[in-house]
Design a protein around this motif. Structure first.
Motif, PDB file in Angstrom:
ATOM      1  N   PHE A  18       0.866  -1.163   0.000  1.00  0.00           N
ATOM      2  CA  PHE A  18       0.000   0.000   0.000  1.00  0.00           C
ATOM      3  C   PHE A  18       0.906   1.218   0.000  1.00  0.00           C
ATOM      4  CE2 PHE A  18      -4.312  -1.585   0.999  1.00  0.00           C
ATOM      5  CZ  PHE A  18      -4.014  -2.907   1.278  1.00  0.00           C
ATOM      6  N   ARG A  19       0.315   2.367  -0.249  1.00  0.00           N
ATOM      7  CA  ARG A  19       1.070   3.611  -0.142  1.00  0.00           C
ATOM      8  C   ARG A  19       0.172   4.708   0.401  1.00  0.00           C
ATOM      9  NH1 ARG A  19       1.968   5.377  -6.512  1.00  0.00           N
ATOM     10  NH2 ARG A  19      -0.214   5.918  -6.963  1.00  0.00           N
ATOM     11  N   GLN A  20       0.819   5.684   1.027  1.00  0.00           N
ATOM     12  CA  GLN A  20       0.097   6.824   1.548  1.00  0.00           C
ATOM     13  C   GLN A  20       0.868   8.085   1.223  1.00  0.00           C
ATOM     14  OE1 GLN A  20      -0.965   6.690   5.715  1.00  0.00           O
ATOM     15  NE2 GLN A  20      -2.606   8.154   5.387  1.00  0.00           N
ATOM     16  N   ALA A  21       0.280   8.898   0.375  1.00  0.00           N
ATOM     17  CA  ALA A  21       0.879  10.169  -0.002  1.00  0.00           C
ATOM     18  C   ALA A  21       0.513  11.228   1.039  1.00  0.00           C
ATOM     19  CB  ALA A  21       0.394  10.587  -1.378  1.00  0.00           C
ATOM     20  N   PRO A  22       1.294  12.291   1.119  1.00  0.00           N
ATOM     21  CA  PRO A  22       1.001  13.359   2.100  1.00  0.00           C
ATOM     22  C   PRO A  22      -0.407  13.889   1.918  1.00  0.00           C
ATOM     23  CG  PRO A  22       3.174  13.674   1.150  1.00  0.00           C
ATOM     24  CD  PRO A  22       2.537  12.555   0.377  1.00  0.00           C
ATOM     25  N   GLY A  23      -1.163  13.916   3.000  1.00  0.00           N
ATOM     26  CA  GLY A  23      -2.509  14.466   2.975  1.00  0.00           C
ATOM     27  C   GLY A  23      -3.552  13.585   2.332  1.00  0.00           C
ATOM     28  N   LYS A  24      -3.172  12.361   1.985  1.00  0.00           N
ATOM     29  CA  LYS A  24      -4.118  11.457   1.328  1.00  0.00           C
ATOM     30  C   LYS A  24      -4.285  10.180   2.140  1.00  0.00           C
ATOM     31  CE  LYS A  24      -3.401  13.074  -3.391  1.00  0.00           C
ATOM     32  NZ  LYS A  24      -3.149  12.667  -4.801  1.00  0.00           N
ATOM     33  N   GLU A  25      -5.331   9.444   1.816  1.00  0.00           N
ATOM     34  CA  GLU A  25      -5.567   8.174   2.474  1.00  0.00           C
ATOM     35  C   GLU A  25      -4.654   7.102   1.884  1.00  0.00           C
ATOM     36  OE1 GLU A  25     -10.256   8.723   3.763  1.00  0.00           O
ATOM     37  OE2 GLU A  25      -9.653   7.098   2.429  1.00  0.00           O
ATOM     38  N   ARG A  26      -4.441   6.102   2.684  1.00  0.00           N
ATOM     39  CA  ARG A  26      -3.638   4.975   2.215  1.00  0.00           C
ATOM     40  C   ARG A  26      -4.371   4.252   1.098  1.00  0.00           C
ATOM     41  NH1 ARG A  26      -1.777   1.399   6.994  1.00  0.00           N
ATOM     42  NH2 ARG A  26      -4.014   0.970   7.070  1.00  0.00           N
ATOM     43  N   GLU A  27      -3.637   3.839   0.065  1.00  0.00           N
ATOM     44  CA  GLU A  27      -4.260   3.161  -1.060  1.00  0.00           C
ATOM     45  C   GLU A  27      -3.503   1.884  -1.416  1.00  0.00           C
ATOM     46  OE1 GLU A  27      -4.210   5.146  -4.836  1.00  0.00           O
ATOM     47  OE2 GLU A  27      -2.109   5.758  -4.649  1.00  0.00           O
ATOM     48  N   PHE A  28      -4.245   0.940  -1.934  1.00  0.00           N
ATOM     49  CA  PHE A  28      -3.677  -0.331  -2.367  1.00  0.00           C
ATOM     50  C   PHE A  28      -2.833  -0.126  -3.617  1.00  0.00           C
ATOM     51  CE2 PHE A  28      -3.284  -4.691  -3.392  1.00  0.00           C
ATOM     52  CZ  PHE A  28      -3.600  -4.845  -4.731  1.00  0.00           C
ATOM     53  N   VAL A  29      -1.697  -0.810  -3.670  1.00  0.00           N
ATOM     54  CA  VAL A  29      -0.828  -0.736  -4.845  1.00  0.00           C
ATOM     55  C   VAL A  29      -0.790  -2.078  -5.578  1.00  0.00           C
ATOM     56  CG1 VAL A  29       1.519  -0.329  -5.675  1.00  0.00           C
ATOM     57  CG2 VAL A  29       0.597   1.058  -3.798  1.00  0.00           C
ATOM     58  N   SER A  30      -0.408  -3.115  -4.856  1.00  0.00           N
ATOM     59  CA  SER A  30      -0.273  -4.412  -5.514  1.00  0.00           C
ATOM     60  C   SER A  30      -0.154  -5.502  -4.460  1.00  0.00           C
ATOM     61  CB  SER A  30       0.962  -4.421  -6.412  1.00  0.00           C
ATOM     62  OG  SER A  30       1.068  -5.636  -7.118  1.00  0.00           O
ATOM     63  N   ARG A  31      -0.535  -6.727  -4.858  1.00  0.00           N
ATOM     64  CA  ARG A  31      -0.337  -7.856  -3.965  1.00  0.00           C
ATOM     65  C   ARG A  31      -0.070  -9.116  -4.763  1.00  0.00           C
ATOM     66  NH1 ARG A  31      -4.614 -11.802  -2.909  1.00  0.00           N
ATOM     67  NH2 ARG A  31      -6.622 -11.088  -3.727  1.00  0.00           N
ATOM     68  N   ILE A  32       0.485 -10.096  -4.064  1.00  0.00           N
ATOM     69  CA  ILE A  32       0.769 -11.374  -4.699  1.00  0.00           C
ATOM     70  C   ILE A  32       0.343 -12.492  -3.753  1.00  0.00           C
ATOM     71  CG2 ILE A  32       3.167 -11.366  -3.838  1.00  0.00           C
ATOM     72  CD1 ILE A  32       3.916 -12.794  -6.516  1.00  0.00           C
ATOM     73  N   ASN A  33      -0.371 -13.464  -4.293  1.00  0.00           N
ATOM     74  CA  ASN A  33      -0.764 -14.615  -3.498  1.00  0.00           C
ATOM     75  C   ASN A  33       0.456 -15.518  -3.344  1.00  0.00           C
ATOM     76  OD1 ASN A  33      -3.216 -13.460  -3.604  1.00  0.00           O
ATOM     77  ND2 ASN A  33      -4.231 -15.101  -4.725  1.00  0.00           N
ATOM     78  N   TRP A  34       0.756 -15.864  -2.104  1.00  0.00           N
ATOM     79  CA  TRP A  34       2.060 -16.445  -1.841  1.00  0.00           C
ATOM     80  C   TRP A  34       2.279 -17.785  -2.534  1.00  0.00           C
ATOM     81  CZ3 TRP A  34       5.944 -13.771  -0.615  1.00  0.00           C
ATOM     82  CH2 TRP A  34       7.124 -14.401  -0.235  1.00  0.00           C
ATOM     83  N   ARG A  35       1.301 -18.675  -2.483  1.00  0.00           N
ATOM     84  CA  ARG A  35       1.503 -20.002  -3.071  1.00  0.00           C
ATOM     85  C   ARG A  35       1.287 -19.995  -4.579  1.00  0.00           C
ATOM     86  NH1 ARG A  35      -0.205 -21.307   2.053  1.00  0.00           N
ATOM     87  NH2 ARG A  35       0.998 -22.925   3.094  1.00  0.00           N
ATOM     88  N   ALA A  36       0.183 -19.420  -5.023  1.00  0.00           N
ATOM     89  CA  ALA A  36      -0.159 -19.465  -6.443  1.00  0.00           C
ATOM     90  C   ALA A  36       0.638 -18.476  -7.279  1.00  0.00           C
ATOM     91  CB  ALA A  36      -1.648 -19.208  -6.635  1.00  0.00           C
ATOM     92  N   GLY A  37       1.093 -17.400  -6.646  1.00  0.00           N
ATOM     93  CA  GLY A  37       1.818 -16.378  -7.384  1.00  0.00           C
ATOM     94  C   GLY A  37       0.929 -15.432  -8.160  1.00  0.00           C
ATOM     95  N   THR A  38      -0.362 -15.539  -7.972  1.00  0.00           N
ATOM     96  CA  THR A  38      -1.290 -14.635  -8.660  1.00  0.00           C
ATOM     97  C   THR A  38      -1.062 -13.211  -8.184  1.00  0.00           C
ATOM     98  OG1 THR A  38      -2.891 -16.443  -8.595  1.00  0.00           O
ATOM     99  CG2 THR A  38      -3.710 -14.276  -9.223  1.00  0.00           C
TER     100      THR A  38
END
Length: 123
Positions: A37-57
């Motif tokens: 996730f990331r949070q820019a100054p003055g903004k809410e935290r937002e999702f960036v990317s994720r990976i499923n650990w076993r499947a790699g999706t």
């Protein structure tokens, strides 16, 4: 418990690249997914990317699609975020997150969080 430690943040010029790393320790065998996730100054935290650990999706937010690649190293229990063509609006604190549950990440209610690493993109 799972402990997450991020690294790789810093100052980069617009158009440049950075690779963030997140090393997990502890009860990592139970993890379903890791990501960022990331949070820019003055903004809410937002999702960036994720990976499923076993499947790699992988899943990538529309705001960064085509510019970031998430990957993992199972042996090191580490997830990476390669960020290319960086823009000033990418400036934020980037947080690594992990969860044992197969739940959507849009809400941001993940179980484990790192302390964050600052990425600053200059114009």
């Amino acid at each position: 418990q799972v402990h997450l430690v991020e690294s790789g943040g810093g100052l980069v010029q617009a158009g440049g690249s950075l690779r963030l790393s997140c090393a997990a320790s502890g009860r990592t065998f139970s993890l379903y997914a890791m990501g960022w996730f990331r949070q820019a100054p003055g903004k809410e935290r937002e999702f960036v990317s994720r990976i499923n650990w076993r499947a790699g999706t992988t899943y990538v937010a529309d705001s960064v699609k085509g510019r970031v690649i998430i990957s993992r190293d199972n042996a090191k229990t580490t997830v990476y975020l390669q960020m290319n063509s960086l823009k000033p609006e990418d400036t934020a604190v980037y947080y690594c997150a992990a969860d044992r549950r197969p739940i959507p990440w849009a809400s941001g209610g993940m179980e484990y969080w790192g302390e964050g690493t600052l990425v600053t993109v200059s114009s």
